[in-house]
Enzyme design. Structure first.
Site, short mmCIF file in Angstrom:
data_model
loop_
_atom_site.label_atom_id
_atom_site.label_comp_id
_atom_site.label_asym_id
_atom_site.label_seq_id
_atom_site.Cartn_x
_atom_site.Cartn_y
_atom_site.Cartn_z
CE LYS A 142 0.21 -12.76 -1.07
NZ LYS A 142 1.34 -11.94 -0.59
CG ASP A 149 -0.39 -10.44 2.03
OD1 ASP A 149 0.66 -10.03 1.52
OD2 ASP A 149 -1.50 -9.91 1.77
P1 NDP Z 1 -1.65 -6.18 7.91
O1 NDP Z 1 -2.90 -6.97 7.90
O2 NDP Z 1 -0.70 -6.33 9.04
O3 NDP Z 1 -2.01 -4.62 7.80
C1 NDP Z 1 -2.71 -4.11 6.72
C2 NDP Z 1 -2.95 -2.64 6.95
O4 NDP Z 1 -3.50 -2.07 5.76
C3 NDP Z 1 -3.95 -2.35 8.05
O5 NDP Z 1 -3.66 -1.12 8.64
C4 NDP Z 1 -5.28 -2.31 7.28
O6 NDP Z 1 -6.29 -1.55 7.91
C5 NDP Z 1 -4.85 -1.64 6.00
N1 NDP Z 1 -5.71 -2.10 4.90
C6 NDP Z 1 -5.85 -3.36 4.43
N2 NDP Z 1 -6.75 -3.43 3.47
C7 NDP Z 1 -7.20 -2.18 3.32
C8 NDP Z 1 -8.15 -1.59 2.47
N3 NDP Z 1 -8.84 -2.33 1.57
N4 NDP Z 1 -8.35 -0.26 2.57
C9 NDP Z 1 -7.64 0.47 3.48
N5 NDP Z 1 -6.73 -0.03 4.33
C10 NDP Z 1 -6.52 -1.33 4.24
O7 NDP Z 1 -0.94 -6.48 6.51
P2 NDP Z 1 0.58 -6.28 6.08
O8 NDP Z 1 1.13 -5.06 6.75
O9 NDP Z 1 1.26 -7.57 6.24
O10 NDP Z 1 0.42 -6.02 4.52
C11 NDP Z 1 0.28 -4.70 3.97
C12 NDP Z 1 0.67 -4.73 2.50
O11 NDP Z 1 2.03 -5.17 2.37
C13 NDP Z 1 -0.14 -5.69 1.61
O12 NDP Z 1 -0.25 -5.14 0.32
C14 NDP Z 1 0.74 -6.93 1.56
O13 NDP Z 1 0.49 -7.72 0.40
C15 NDP Z 1 2.12 -6.27 1.48
N6 NDP Z 1 3.24 -7.13 1.85
C16 NDP Z 1 3.31 -7.72 3.08
C17 NDP Z 1 4.39 -8.51 3.40
C18 NDP Z 1 4.57 -9.08 4.77
O14 NDP Z 1 5.64 -9.63 5.03
N7 NDP Z 1 3.60 -8.97 5.66
C19 NDP Z 1 5.45 -8.79 2.43
C20 NDP Z 1 5.33 -8.04 1.19
C21 NDP Z 1 4.24 -7.28 0.93
P3 NDP Z 1 -7.53 -2.32 8.60
O15 NDP Z 1 -6.96 -3.01 9.79
O16 NDP Z 1 -8.50 -1.24 8.93
O17 NDP Z 1 -8.06 -3.28 7.55
#
Ligand code: NDP
Length: 449
Positions: A129, A169
């Protein structure tokens, strides 16, 4: 205490002493270790081999300076990371996260989880990672390009199609992967297998964008089927509104459920008519807007700012935490249970605290842990690698069908391991054990590594 319990306790005490300031990392380790004692009782040779002591220490932690110039001509500097955790079963594989909260603890927790998740997919990929404390919010395209090019200028020394294959991510989507791929290519020539999540015009796979969200819902479908339920007519909360959340919502609709709430870091929205997916995609994928803007198009919806209450107070049958780590605590779990939640499947990594997980399990809520439920993203990344190696592009249907099969197998393997090790229905224990066994066997076979 059994020998296995003593061993796990002893190693965890050492890990705590050695990594005292890494709270998220220790939380992830504790969750895995808690499950593994029965494995060591059954296979005491792994105690003799000190397998846990070795596995919990990353093969390599790289930390580096990322200097770049902003639109005002000011030099900025961020910190970059790549943790190459375990290559026991294949090249390191895992995403890159760009978020101001990123530090070594967070990257190590994600890398550690990734080892077991990748093992569960059944595909030959090790765990890694990376990321940076860079905040993409409010940056211009030019600034994003300047940062990602600088980040890749250093990262490229450490990665390669058979060595380490990063993906996206939080904060790293198609745009960032594109810029990083371009920079890697300038420095090393065209090697399309070096990153996954690429655009479709230069080696990406159909279905990769959708894979994590779709996969989480496929996993939940298996959980529901185990008690004779299905999605038809059920309501769902999906936290976040990024890549994982959007495609979880899309698949929930396709399978007959109604997602009624989603969020970003500024707050959450409730739309009892069902979240309008077209609006959500436009706001988040194109306009990069805050979630409250949704009300401009759907005034009947409600917006609740962060700090007032959490999305977990919304009444629904199903909950999909798809935003970030530790976003759902014990109180949230109790609220969800009081409101009648049946199943929780984690799309994000470690979104539920250890106490929340225990609360769900003690109250008979079906619980799908991240390393099993969200493994569809990395599994499809591995399918992208296969297509790159073959110089072929599979159809969306072909990839989606493979994804579905992988998620079903992960569910079955986790459920079977839970059963075999005396905790039927406990998918946390099942996923940890099933993921661990393959890695431990590979490590043993390869000598002292
Ligand atoms: P994105 O950046 O596309 O979206 C993240 C979302 O979560 C946004 O809506 C963001 O809001 C919100 N968010 C992030 N950090 C915070 C925080 N500290 N507090 C509140 N809201 C938060 O990321 P992903 O959708 O790709 O990832 C989301 C989760 O899924 C993570 O845990 C990631 O590790 C996991 N994941 C992702 C994979 C992938 O293929 N993308 C694979 C496996 C797991 P805002 O825009 O306001 O920050």
């Amino acid at each position: 205490m059994t020998k296995g319990q003593e061993y796990v306790k002893r190693v965890f005490e050492q890990v705590k002493a050695d990594n005292a300031h890494e709270a998220e990392f220790l939380q992830a380790v504790e969750e895995v270790f808690d499950s593994l004692a029965p494995v060591f009782d059954k296979y005491p040779q792994y105690i003799d081999d000190n397998i846990l002591e070795r596995l919990v220490e990353p093969e390599r932690v790289v930390s580096f300076r990322v200097p770049w110039v902003d639109d005002q001509g000011q030099v900025q500097v961020n910190r970059g990371y790549r943790v190459q955790y375990s290559s026991a079963i294949g090249p390191y594989k895992g995403g890159l996260r760009f978020h101001p909260s990123v530090n070594q603890s967070i990257i190590k927790f994600l890398g550690f989880e990734q080892i077991f998740k990748n093992s569960l997919t059944g595909l030959p990929i090790g765990g890694g990672k990376g990321g940076s404390n860079f905040d993409p919010k409010g940056k211009s395209d030019r600034e994003i390009m300047a940062f990602t090019q600088s980040f890749m200028t250093e990262l490229q020394r450490h990665i390669g199609p058979d060595v380490d294959v990063p993906a996206g991510d939080i904060g790293v989507g198609a745009r960032e992967i594109g810029y990083m791929f371009g920079q890697y290519k300038r420095l090393n020539g065209y090697q399309n297998g070096v990153l996954t999540g690429k655009g479709l015009t230069y080696g990406g796979s159909l279905g990769r964008t959708e894979a994590t969200g779709y996969g989480t819902v496929y996993f939940a479908e298996q959980m529901l089927a185990s008690i004779g339920h299905h999605f038809e007519g059920k309501t769902a909360i999906v936290s976040g509104s990024g890549n994982v959340a959007i495609y979880a919502i899309e698949k929930l609709y396709q399978l007959g459920a109604k997602p009624i709430a989603c969020s970003d870091s500024s707050g959450y929205i409730i739309d009892e008519n069902g979240i309008n997916l077209e609006t959500l995609k436009r706001l988040k994928e194109i306009e990069r807007e805050r979630i409250s803007k949704y009300l401009d198009y759907h005034p009947e919806a409600q917006f609740v700012p962060t700090g007032e209450s959490t999305i977990w107070t919304v009444k629904a049958d199903l909950a999909f935490p798809c935003a970030t780590q530790n976003e759902l605590n014990e109180d949230d779990a109790k609220t969800l249970i009081a409101n009648g939640v049946i199943a929780v499947a984690e799309g994000a990594n470690m979104p539920s605290t250890l106490e929340a997980v225990t609360t769900f399990q003690e109250n008979g809520v079906l619980f799908g842990p991240a390393k099993a439920a969200n493994a569809g993203g990395v599994a499809t990344s591995a399918l992208e690698m296969s297509q790159n190696s073959q110089r072929l592009a599979w159809s969306f249907e072909e990839v989606d069908e493979k994804l579905y099969g992988i998620m079903k197998t992960i569910y079955e393997n986790a459920a079977a391991a839970a059963e075999e090790f005396g905790q039927p229905g406990n998918l946390v224990v099942g996923a940890n054990i099933a993921g661990f066994l393959k890695v431990a066997e590979a490590m043993s076979a390869q000598g002292v590594i």
